[in-house]
Scaffold this motif. Sequence first.
Motif, PDB file in Angstrom:
ATOM      1  N   GLU A 142      71.391 -32.812 111.863  1.00  0.00           N
ATOM      2  CA  GLU A 142      71.215 -32.573 113.291  1.00  0.00           C
ATOM      3  C   GLU A 142      70.575 -33.756 114.006  1.00  0.00           C
ATOM      4  OE1 GLU A 142      70.240 -27.898 113.668  1.00  0.00           O
ATOM      5  OE2 GLU A 142      68.695 -29.070 112.619  1.00  0.00           O
ATOM      6  N   ASN A 143      70.995 -33.953 115.264  1.00  0.00           N
ATOM      7  CA  ASN A 143      70.240 -34.742 116.227  1.00  0.00           C
ATOM      8  C   ASN A 143      70.084 -36.206 115.820  1.00  0.00           C
ATOM      9  OD1 ASN A 143      69.134 -34.249 118.813  1.00  0.00           O
ATOM     10  ND2 ASN A 143      67.067 -34.578 118.009  1.00  0.00           N
ATOM     11  N   LEU A 144      71.193 -36.821 115.431  1.00  0.00           N
ATOM     12  CA  LEU A 144      71.169 -38.233 115.086  1.00  0.00           C
ATOM     13  C   LEU A 144      72.549 -38.842 115.303  1.00  0.00           C
ATOM     14  CD1 LEU A 144      72.658 -38.198 112.072  1.00  0.00           C
ATOM     15  CD2 LEU A 144      70.387 -37.543 111.307  1.00  0.00           C
ATOM     16  N   THR A 145      72.614 -40.168 115.185  1.00  0.00           N
ATOM     17  CA  THR A 145      73.839 -40.945 115.363  1.00  0.00           C
ATOM     18  C   THR A 145      74.192 -41.648 114.061  1.00  0.00           C
ATOM     19  OG1 THR A 145      73.486 -41.301 117.735  1.00  0.00           O
ATOM     20  CG2 THR A 145      74.835 -42.924 116.582  1.00  0.00           C
ATOM     21  N   VAL A 146      75.473 -41.678 113.733  1.00  0.00           N
ATOM     22  CA  VAL A 146      75.972 -42.415 112.565  1.00  0.00           C
ATOM     23  C   VAL A 146      77.093 -43.333 113.040  1.00  0.00           C
ATOM     24  CG1 VAL A 146      76.898 -42.267 110.228  1.00  0.00           C
ATOM     25  CG2 VAL A 146      75.425 -40.433 111.096  1.00  0.00           C
ATOM     26  N   CYS A 147      77.063 -44.598 112.619  1.00  0.00           N
ATOM     27  CA  CYS A 147      78.065 -45.544 113.118  1.00  0.00           C
ATOM     28  C   CYS A 147      78.462 -46.565 112.066  1.00  0.00           C
ATOM     29  CB  CYS A 147      77.540 -46.278 114.366  1.00  0.00           C
ATOM     30  SG  CYS A 147      76.190 -47.425 114.033  1.00  0.00           S
ATOM     31  N   ASN A 148      79.689 -47.073 112.193  1.00  0.00           N
ATOM     32  CA  ASN A 148      80.188 -48.279 111.520  1.00  0.00           C
ATOM     33  C   ASN A 148      80.198 -48.205 110.004  1.00  0.00           C
ATOM     34  OD1 ASN A 148      79.707 -49.142 114.342  1.00  0.00           O
ATOM     35  ND2 ASN A 148      80.242 -51.161 113.561  1.00  0.00           N
ATOM     36  N   PHE A 149      80.478 -47.046 109.456  1.00  0.00           N
ATOM     37  CA  PHE A 149      80.805 -46.975 108.036  1.00  0.00           C
ATOM     38  C   PHE A 149      82.327 -47.049 107.941  1.00  0.00           C
ATOM     39  CE2 PHE A 149      76.509 -45.514 108.098  1.00  0.00           C
ATOM     40  CZ  PHE A 149      75.980 -45.973 106.899  1.00  0.00           C
ATOM     41  N   LEU A 150      82.829 -48.122 107.319  1.00  0.00           N
ATOM     42  CA  LEU A 150      84.226 -48.509 107.455  1.00  0.00           C
ATOM     43  C   LEU A 150      85.035 -48.259 106.191  1.00  0.00           C
ATOM     44  CD1 LEU A 150      83.791 -51.921 109.322  1.00  0.00           C
ATOM     45  CD2 LEU A 150      83.923 -49.621 110.290  1.00  0.00           C
ATOM     46  N   ASP A 151      86.265 -47.896 106.416  1.00  0.00           N
ATOM     47  CA  ASP A 151      87.260 -47.710 105.360  1.00  0.00           C
ATOM     48  C   ASP A 151      88.037 -49.007 105.206  1.00  0.00           C
ATOM     49  OD1 ASP A 151      89.512 -47.100 103.861  1.00  0.00           O
ATOM     50  OD2 ASP A 151      90.007 -45.274 104.944  1.00  0.00           O
ATOM     51  N   GLY A 152      87.878 -49.655 104.026  1.00  0.00           N
ATOM     52  CA  GLY A 152      88.723 -50.795 103.700  1.00  0.00           C
ATOM     53  C   GLY A 152      89.959 -50.321 102.972  1.00  0.00           C
ATOM     54  N   THR A 153      89.726 -49.599 101.863  1.00  0.00           N
ATOM     55  CA  THR A 153      90.813 -48.955 101.118  1.00  0.00           C
ATOM     56  C   THR A 153      90.514 -47.487 100.849  1.00  0.00           C
ATOM     57  OG1 THR A 153      89.822 -49.638  99.002  1.00  0.00           O
ATOM     58  CG2 THR A 153      91.457 -51.113  99.990  1.00  0.00           C
TER      59      THR A 153
ATOM     60  N   ASN B 282      94.146 -51.849 112.993  1.00  0.00           N
ATOM     61  CA  ASN B 282      94.158 -51.971 111.543  1.00  0.00           C
ATOM     62  C   ASN B 282      92.840 -51.558 110.892  1.00  0.00           C
ATOM     63  OD1 ASN B 282      96.838 -53.459 111.238  1.00  0.00           O
ATOM     64  ND2 ASN B 282      95.761 -54.794 112.660  1.00  0.00           N
ATOM     65  N   TYR B 283      92.955 -51.291 109.592  1.00  0.00           N
ATOM     66  CA  TYR B 283      91.780 -51.170 108.744  1.00  0.00           C
ATOM     67  C   TYR B 283      91.360 -52.563 108.317  1.00  0.00           C
ATOM     68  CZ  TYR B 283      92.653 -46.140 108.425  1.00  0.00           C
ATOM     69  OH  TYR B 283      92.826 -44.813 108.722  1.00  0.00           O
ATOM     70  N   PRO B 284      90.044 -52.784 108.086  1.00  0.00           N
ATOM     71  CA  PRO B 284      88.910 -51.861 108.059  1.00  0.00           C
ATOM     72  C   PRO B 284      88.609 -51.240 109.426  1.00  0.00           C
ATOM     73  CG  PRO B 284      88.388 -53.877 106.873  1.00  0.00           C
ATOM     74  CD  PRO B 284      89.647 -54.133 107.632  1.00  0.00           C
ATOM     75  N   ALA B 285      88.245 -49.959 109.371  1.00  0.00           N
ATOM     76  CA  ALA B 285      87.881 -49.196 110.559  1.00  0.00           C
ATOM     77  C   ALA B 285      87.167 -47.943 110.110  1.00  0.00           C
ATOM     78  CB  ALA B 285      89.134 -48.836 111.366  1.00  0.00           C
ATOM     79  N   GLY B 286      86.471 -47.308 111.025  1.00  0.00           N
ATOM     80  CA  GLY B 286      85.963 -45.970 110.744  1.00  0.00           C
ATOM     81  C   GLY B 286      87.133 -45.012 110.628  1.00  0.00           C
ATOM     82  N   ASP B 287      87.110 -44.151 109.628  1.00  0.00           N
ATOM     83  CA  ASP B 287      88.260 -43.287 109.364  1.00  0.00           C
ATOM     84  C   ASP B 287      88.109 -41.920 110.026  1.00  0.00           C
ATOM     85  OD1 ASP B 287      90.785 -43.177 108.288  1.00  0.00           O
ATOM     86  OD2 ASP B 287      90.144 -42.494 106.319  1.00  0.00           O
TER      87      ASP B 287
END
Length: 526
Positions: free
Chosen positions: A133-144, A192-197
């Motif tokens: 709860e009550n937080l931010t998550v960002c920029n965990f990226l999918d390469g493969t 394209n990937y890498p990107a957040g999935d």
Amino acid sequence: MWRRRSMLAVLVAAAGAIYGVPLAGAAVLRVGTWNGIRGPYKTIEAAVNAARPGDWVLVGPGDYKERGYPGEAEPAGVLITTPNLHLRGMDRNAVVVDGTRPGAPRCSAQPADQGPLDRDGVEVFKTNTTWIENLTVCNFLDGTSEGEQVWWNGGDGSGHIGLSGFWGNYLTASSSYSSSVAGALGPCCGVNYPAGDYGIFSSNATHGAFTHSYASNMADAAFYIGACQQVCDQVMQDDQGENSALCLSSTNAGGYLLVENSECDNNKTGLVSNSQNNDDWPSPQIGLCPSGQTGALGTQSCTVLMNNSVHDNNNPNVPGNGSGLSGGAPTGTGMILAGSTYVTLSGNTVTHNGAWGELIADLPDQEAPADNNPNPCQGGTFVPAPGGETCYFNAYGNVSENNRFSGNGFFGNPSNGDIGLSTMEHSPGNCFSNDSVPDGTDPSDLETNPSYQPSGGMCTSANSGDQGVLAAQVLCDSQLVGPCPGLPGASYPRPDMQFSLPPVPSNLPTMPDPCAGVPRNPWCPR
């Protein structure tokens, strides 16, 4: 209405039991600093690892570069395997679990600032009764692989439910980065990937809720609910998904699933329910209620999308456009039921989607089944084909009622409009009642022909849709089979080579009282 009240009562009662009466001996583990009082932990993962069942982990403002390492069995920055655990930030916008490198600006969009690829942000793995709860998550990226920001994972690919009881409230999940170069950390931003999935994600899980949450800039879906055929028992309320390939993807999901009072805007495609012959088995999607139960509208349809605002989903400049089935969803479509069964679309406001406000279609899925699924085409019709085998999923039993459409179909291609139905003859077929359709339907008599009218809120008559012009337009828009150039009568927006992504929001409503229900501790002394 019995089933809806029952499901919500279960969720509220379970949450209230914990919030109102903290478990005897529950500890509060504090990370960072709040109101000038420092907690004993510097990282969220250290506190989570030290927690016992029933404990709370509170997190003060900060940019937490939680690590997790690619190649681990579950490579997550914060991995939760302790049941009955509360993880709560003290300020939704100021507590950030950040996938970028240590020392980088918060949620940076620069290629050199991205952290190791193929990690998830916050993951609950095969663990019951948890709150994030009550937080931010960002920029965990999918390469493969990986790339989920917040994930309740009950056993991805297993074909079984492995997690029961979860709540995601006041969450923000986003990414400022996607690559303009396939398979490499090129300049930002591109398809394209890498990107957040995925933003906020549940799979192989049951009895849960996403509320007051936001997700954006995802290459697959802002929100995902899947691999829970007829046993989902999940609720989405007051959520928003933006700037993603899909706003919501619900794959092989069904039974009680209620999505209401949420907003989908500026995505490539909005709300999507579909069957797929993939690792989110068992397929297909089945929206029928379990025996003896009824759904949110008192019918035998327990998968209900109602009272949502679905608008302006015409954006080709999103991560993942053109990648896989999700990236191939037709641009400019508000709501899609693809090979889905017994879903009810009711009371939604669907505006300014350039292709179709609503599209119901059969799905010829060319994916291979999961390695551990012995059935080559579970729940569909197996069709050998020269270019590859196909598992054909019919869309049937779905009901569209009391939806308000306006300003849709302005791409101006044949069949574009408020509602499109592209299905083979089936009994039952798909039914439509009391929808406002000023921009037309294909077939044109969906709202008037008796064969398309529901009975008692369910579709019981046989019918079919347009498998000619409409089907061709959908294929052209999606480009799933092959490229479709902008020919006269077949013109759909395509992505730019490079574009900007909106920044990760930092001004969304936070919990009114982050100390509510928390056992007494130095941060919450009352």
